[in-house]
Design a protein around this motif. Structure first.
Motif, PDB file in Angstrom:
ATOM      1  N   LYS A   5       0.818  -1.210   0.000  1.00  0.00           N
ATOM      2  CA  LYS A   5       0.000   0.000   0.000  1.00  0.00           C
ATOM      3  C   LYS A   5       0.854   1.264   0.000  1.00  0.00           C
ATOM      4  O   LYS A   5       0.375   2.348  -0.331  1.00  0.00           O
ATOM      5  N   TYR A   6       2.126   1.129   0.404  1.00  0.00           N
ATOM      6  CA  TYR A   6       2.981   2.298   0.613  1.00  0.00           C
ATOM      7  C   TYR A   6       4.440   1.889   0.425  1.00  0.00           C
ATOM      8  O   TYR A   6       4.833   0.832   0.929  1.00  0.00           O
ATOM      9  N   PRO A   7       5.262   2.652  -0.292  1.00  0.00           N
ATOM     10  CA  PRO A   7       4.935   3.897  -0.995  1.00  0.00           C
ATOM     11  C   PRO A   7       4.389   3.629  -2.404  1.00  0.00           C
ATOM     12  O   PRO A   7       4.898   2.775  -3.117  1.00  0.00           O
ATOM     13  N   LYS A   8       3.384   4.388  -2.790  1.00  0.00           N
ATOM     14  CA  LYS A   8       2.782   4.224  -4.095  1.00  0.00           C
ATOM     15  C   LYS A   8       3.402   5.130  -5.151  1.00  0.00           C
ATOM     16  O   LYS A   8       3.304   4.874  -6.343  1.00  0.00           O
ATOM     17  N   ASN A   9       4.006   6.235  -4.727  1.00  0.00           N
ATOM     18  CA  ASN A   9       4.507   7.227  -5.676  1.00  0.00           C
ATOM     19  C   ASN A   9       5.757   7.903  -5.141  1.00  0.00           C
ATOM     20  O   ASN A   9       6.208   7.624  -4.020  1.00  0.00           O
ATOM     21  N   VAL A  10       6.300   8.812  -5.941  1.00  0.00           N
ATOM     22  CA  VAL A  10       7.550   9.486  -5.590  1.00  0.00           C
ATOM     23  C   VAL A  10       7.399  10.314  -4.321  1.00  0.00           C
ATOM     24  O   VAL A  10       8.287  10.315  -3.457  1.00  0.00           O
ATOM     25  N   LEU A  11       6.302  11.023  -4.187  1.00  0.00           N
ATOM     26  CA  LEU A  11       6.095  11.863  -3.004  1.00  0.00           C
ATOM     27  C   LEU A  11       6.107  11.037  -1.730  1.00  0.00           C
ATOM     28  O   LEU A  11       6.740  11.409  -0.738  1.00  0.00           O
ATOM     29  N   GLN A  12       5.422   9.903  -1.746  1.00  0.00           N
ATOM     30  CA  GLN A  12       5.404   9.044  -0.569  1.00  0.00           C
ATOM     31  C   GLN A  12       6.789   8.477  -0.271  1.00  0.00           C
ATOM     32  O   GLN A  12       7.170   8.325   0.898  1.00  0.00           O
ATOM     33  N   ALA A  13       7.541   8.161  -1.326  1.00  0.00           N
ATOM     34  CA  ALA A  13       8.903   7.646  -1.131  1.00  0.00           C
ATOM     35  C   ALA A  13       9.792   8.711  -0.485  1.00  0.00           C
ATOM     36  O   ALA A  13      10.585   8.409   0.415  1.00  0.00           O
ATOM     37  N   ILE A  14       9.650   9.950  -0.939  1.00  0.00           N
ATOM     38  CA  ILE A  14      10.441  11.045  -0.367  1.00  0.00           C
ATOM     39  C   ILE A  14      10.067  11.280   1.095  1.00  0.00           C
ATOM     40  O   ILE A  14      10.934  11.474   1.950  1.00  0.00           O
ATOM     41  N   MET A  15       8.769  11.242   1.387  1.00  0.00           N
ATOM     42  CA  MET A  15       8.321  11.412   2.763  1.00  0.00           C
ATOM     43  C   MET A  15       8.858  10.297   3.658  1.00  0.00           C
ATOM     44  O   MET A  15       9.206  10.527   4.818  1.00  0.00           O
ATOM     45  N   LEU A  16       8.928   9.111   3.115  1.00  0.00           N
ATOM     46  CA  LEU A  16       9.481   7.973   3.858  1.00  0.00           C
ATOM     47  C   LEU A  16      10.938   8.228   4.226  1.00  0.00           C
ATOM     48  O   LEU A  16      11.362   8.000   5.365  1.00  0.00           O
ATOM     49  N   ARG A 142      15.275  -0.915  -3.172  1.00  0.00           N
ATOM     50  CA  ARG A 142      14.703  -1.955  -4.019  1.00  0.00           C
ATOM     51  C   ARG A 142      13.564  -2.682  -3.292  1.00  0.00           C
ATOM     52  O   ARG A 142      12.483  -2.847  -3.829  1.00  0.00           O
ATOM     53  N   GLY A 143      13.788  -3.092  -2.045  1.00  0.00           N
ATOM     54  CA  GLY A 143      12.784  -3.853  -1.321  1.00  0.00           C
ATOM     55  C   GLY A 143      11.563  -3.057  -0.919  1.00  0.00           C
ATOM     56  O   GLY A 143      10.466  -3.607  -0.820  1.00  0.00           O
ATOM     57  N   ILE A 144      11.732  -1.757  -0.663  1.00  0.00           N
ATOM     58  CA  ILE A 144      10.605  -0.916  -0.262  1.00  0.00           C
ATOM     59  C   ILE A 144      10.143  -0.014  -1.402  1.00  0.00           C
ATOM     60  O   ILE A 144       9.017  -0.127  -1.892  1.00  0.00           O
ATOM     61  N   ILE A 145      11.016   0.886  -1.840  1.00  0.00           N
ATOM     62  CA  ILE A 145      10.605   1.901  -2.814  1.00  0.00           C
ATOM     63  C   ILE A 145      10.309   1.295  -4.183  1.00  0.00           C
ATOM     64  O   ILE A 145       9.233   1.513  -4.754  1.00  0.00           O
ATOM     65  N   LEU A 146      11.241   0.533  -4.740  1.00  0.00           N
ATOM     66  CA  LEU A 146      11.010  -0.034  -6.070  1.00  0.00           C
ATOM     67  C   LEU A 146       9.863  -1.038  -6.051  1.00  0.00           C
ATOM     68  O   LEU A 146       9.056  -1.079  -6.982  1.00  0.00           O
ATOM     69  N   ARG A 147       9.774  -1.834  -5.011  1.00  0.00           N
ATOM     70  CA  ARG A 147       8.688  -2.810  -4.933  1.00  0.00           C
ATOM     71  C   ARG A 147       7.331  -2.103  -4.946  1.00  0.00           C
ATOM     72  O   ARG A 147       6.388  -2.549  -5.594  1.00  0.00           O
ATOM     73  N   GLY A 148       7.240  -0.975  -4.235  1.00  0.00           N
ATOM     74  CA  GLY A 148       6.008  -0.205  -4.254  1.00  0.00           C
ATOM     75  C   GLY A 148       5.743   0.422  -5.612  1.00  0.00           C
ATOM     76  O   GLY A 148       4.616   0.411  -6.105  1.00  0.00           O
ATOM     77  N   PHE A 149       6.808   0.931  -6.245  1.00  0.00           N
ATOM     78  CA  PHE A 149       6.665   1.568  -7.562  1.00  0.00           C
ATOM     79  C   PHE A 149       6.233   0.567  -8.629  1.00  0.00           C
ATOM     80  O   PHE A 149       5.470   0.898  -9.531  1.00  0.00           O
ATOM     81  N   LYS A 156       9.553   0.162 -16.613  1.00  0.00           N
ATOM     82  CA  LYS A 156      10.670   1.067 -16.888  1.00  0.00           C
ATOM     83  C   LYS A 156      10.618   2.325 -16.042  1.00  0.00           C
ATOM     84  O   LYS A 156      11.636   2.786 -15.522  1.00  0.00           O
ATOM     85  N   VAL A 157       9.425   2.893 -15.895  1.00  0.00           N
ATOM     86  CA  VAL A 157       9.268   4.116 -15.102  1.00  0.00           C
ATOM     87  C   VAL A 157       9.595   3.852 -13.641  1.00  0.00           C
ATOM     88  O   VAL A 157      10.263   4.661 -12.979  1.00  0.00           O
ATOM     89  N   ALA A 158       9.150   2.726 -13.123  1.00  0.00           N
ATOM     90  CA  ALA A 158       9.404   2.378 -11.726  1.00  0.00           C
ATOM     91  C   ALA A 158      10.906   2.277 -11.455  1.00  0.00           C
ATOM     92  O   ALA A 158      11.409   2.818 -10.460  1.00  0.00           O
ATOM     93  N   ILE A 159      11.640   1.615 -12.346  1.00  0.00           N
ATOM     94  CA  ILE A 159      13.086   1.459 -12.180  1.00  0.00           C
ATOM     95  C   ILE A 159      13.795   2.808 -12.289  1.00  0.00           C
ATOM     96  O   ILE A 159      14.684   3.131 -11.501  1.00  0.00           O
ATOM     97  N   LEU A 160      13.389   3.622 -13.263  1.00  0.00           N
ATOM     98  CA  LEU A 160      14.009   4.930 -13.458  1.00  0.00           C
ATOM     99  C   LEU A 160      13.789   5.834 -12.250  1.00  0.00           C
ATOM    100  O   LEU A 160      14.735   6.465 -11.748  1.00  0.00           O
ATOM    101  N   LEU A 161      12.560   5.920 -11.765  1.00  0.00           N
ATOM    102  CA  LEU A 161      12.253   6.796 -10.636  1.00  0.00           C
ATOM    103  C   LEU A 161      12.973   6.354  -9.365  1.00  0.00           C
ATOM    104  O   LEU A 161      13.522   7.183  -8.629  1.00  0.00           O
ATOM    105  N   SER A 162      13.008   5.059  -9.122  1.00  0.00           N
ATOM    106  CA  SER A 162      13.699   4.565  -7.927  1.00  0.00           C
ATOM    107  C   SER A 162      15.201   4.817  -8.027  1.00  0.00           C
ATOM    108  O   SER A 162      15.855   5.123  -7.023  1.00  0.00           O
TER     109      SER A 162
END
Length: 264
Positions: A5-16, A142-149, A156-162
């Protein structure tokens, strides 16, 4: 499959990541008040470990128990032996032929200080870069941010953003290019295998090769400011390494597309 459920997007990842820094404020205050007396080298690594634990705790709470710490180490898929050999060559050529000379070159022009030094002078940092950093950073990025993305963005977008977030996290200008490329590479591996053990091992291997290369440079050149790390061979070394890495990436992707992945 665990529903993230979290993080779903870049903003949530940054807040984390920001929350991780907030958890360090009490320790920083204690250190500033000189209540405890810990050598700076050790103190920095303690702070990093607490930062990591704070992020894992916050992540687990936000997912309301659906993603436990143990879930990070559920075994995913595995490449075959040939693919792993290609990855080892990739990591070695990237570090020795691209990342180290570029990082030293950038460091020289930004800091104008000695950038050829003996890495073994700070053994705590060496051990942290080979053991602590790969373990913690792979779980976070990878385990938290990329998995959520991967749940909420296309592959491709998920890997690039992470990878971009991983790059910015390193802050140091001399590490940015290497961190971005390494983030893309490790993200690609995790994206196909969902195997965190694999990315931890290759992250550790990458850092080990970087340390060994720095040690070899020190033994060869001694302490000094190296504008061009490999002398007149620098441009040739970097250019040839870029070509080799490109060919190996193409070869690795060909193996992946042939589905040379096995369940483990």
């Amino acid at each position: 499959m665990t529903m993230i459920k979290y993080p779903k997007n870049v903003l949530q990842a940054i807040m984390l990541l920001i929350f991780g820094f907030i958890t360090l404020l009490p320790l920083i205050a204690i250190n500033e008040l000189h209540i405890i007396n810990i050598p700076k080298e050790i103190f920095n690594h303690i702070m990093f470990l607490l930062y990591f634990l704070g992020i894992v705790l916050f992540y687990t709470l936000k997912n309301k128990g659906t993603a436990s710490f143990i879930s990070f180490f559920k075994t995913g898929d595995s490449f075959n032996a040939i693919a792993y050999i290609i990855i080892c060559l990739l990591v070695m050529i990237f570090q020795v032929g691209i990342n180290v000379p570029l990082a030293k070159f950038i460091s020289y022009h930004f800091s104008k200080t000695n950038n050829i030094t003996n890495p073994l002078n700070d053994i705590y940092t060496v051990l942290a870069s080979i053991i602590l950093a790969p373990f913690c950073e792979e779980i976070i990025f990878r385990g938290i941010i990329l998995r959520g993305f991967l749940v909420n963005y296309n592959f491709k977008v998920a890997i690039l953003l992470s990878a971009i977030i991983f790059c910015v996290f390193h802050i140091n200008p001399s590490q940015l290019i290497g961190a971005l490329i390494l983030g893309l590479f490790l993200g690609y591996i995790y994206g196909y295998t969902k195997n965190l053990f694999t990315t931890i091992i290759f992250h550790s291997l990458s850092n080990l090769i970087s340390v060994l290369t720095a040690l070899l440079l020190f033994q060869t050149l001694g302490i000094g400011r190296a504008d061009i790390i490999y002398g007149k061979w620098t441009l040739l070394t970097v250019g040839f390494s870029v070509i080799l890495v490109g060919c190996l990436i193409y070869l690795l992707h060909a193996f992946v597309k042939k589905k040379c992945i096995k369940n483990v």
